[in-house]
Write a protein that holds these residues in place. Structure first.
Motif: not given
Length: 255
Positions: A103-115, A215-217, A228-230
């Motif tokens: 759950x905490x990771x989800x917010x970090x994923x949102x703020x990462x550099x994604x396509x 680094x996030x990974x 994969x996160x979902x």
């Protein structure tokens, strides 16, 4: 024996032999301090059977359960089972460690550099750590294409460079491109012939973004691609390492 537990035997031994009724800061028995002083972190505590208090501890990203007797004099580390062999520790680890961590990771994923891939208004959102040289990442997107084309799912590809000597250069070229999605698709479509060719100026622009994703990974403990996160049907964040089988892919795309 669980690797995380066996690797902690030397660390925990002093705590198991330690005897004290005093309580350390935070309301935990002093015996817990003998463990936290050696690098483990208390994630949460809970009431366990037989008057014991259970603790979920974080050992370098891996969960460990510890049980302290009611008088605070003794503790043991490991899995607690009942007379039927039911694992009583696993549900606690799932809820207090794994679910909370995801759950905490989800917010970090949102703020990462994604396509962005697929309809940005699609209700189902999937994050995936992907490497330009990863064949399983290529197969994952191929399998997901029906949902992407139907506008039912959006995949946010967090591009990393971890697999091959030119992965960072390729990933940096993709994220540093003026049209990152187009560069990602080019790598996807030419994957079997070697993928995207690194371009120096684009790679320079994208290098810091790839470094941050790498680094996030590492921080999240994702050890394989695709990572994969979902969210499942109840809204709980789940994580899956590697290419999911068809049955699991259906659950990911149709929560």
């Amino acid at each position: 024996m669980d690797k995380a537990i066996s690797g902690l035997s030397a660390v925990i031994s002093a705590a198991l032999l330690f005897s004290a009724t005093a309580h350390a800061s935070g309301g935990h028995p002093a015996i817990i301090k003998q463990v936290t002083d050696r690098g483990l972190k208390v994630v949460s505590s809970f009431k366990a059977v037989g008057g014991m208090t259970g603790y979920v501890l974080d050992s370098q990203g891996s969960p460990v359960t510890m049980y302290v007797t009611g008088d605070g004099e003794h503790a043991f580390v490991g899995t607690l089972i009942d007379k039927n062999g039911t694992n009583l520790s696993a549900p606690r680890v799932q809820k207090l460690f794994t679910d909370a961590k995801n759950q905490q990771a989800w917010g970090k994923l949102e703020n990462s550099h994604w396509i962005q891939d697929g309809d940005p208004n699609a209700e189902t959102v999937v994050y995936a750590f992907v490497d330009p040289n990863c064949p399983y990442c290529h197969r994952f997107r191929t399998a997901a294409l029906p949902w992407l084309k139907a506008g039912k799912v959006q995949i946010r590809h967090i591009v990393v460079g971890v697999l091959a000597s030119d992965s960072v250069a390729k990933a940096s070229t993709i994220l540093g491109s003026k049209k990152p999605h187009g560069a990602y698709i080019k790598n996807f479509e030419t994957f079997r012939s070697g993928g995207i060719v690194p371009i120096h100026h684009a790679s320079e622009r994208g290098k810091a973004l790839v470094d941050a994703n790498n680094e996030l990974m590492s921080e999240l403990g994702v050890t394989a691609t695709p990572g994969i996160y979902y969210k499942d049907g109840s809204g709980n964040v789940r994580m899956r390492l590697g290419l999911p089988p068809e049955s699991e892919l259906n659950r990911i795309m149709n929560p």
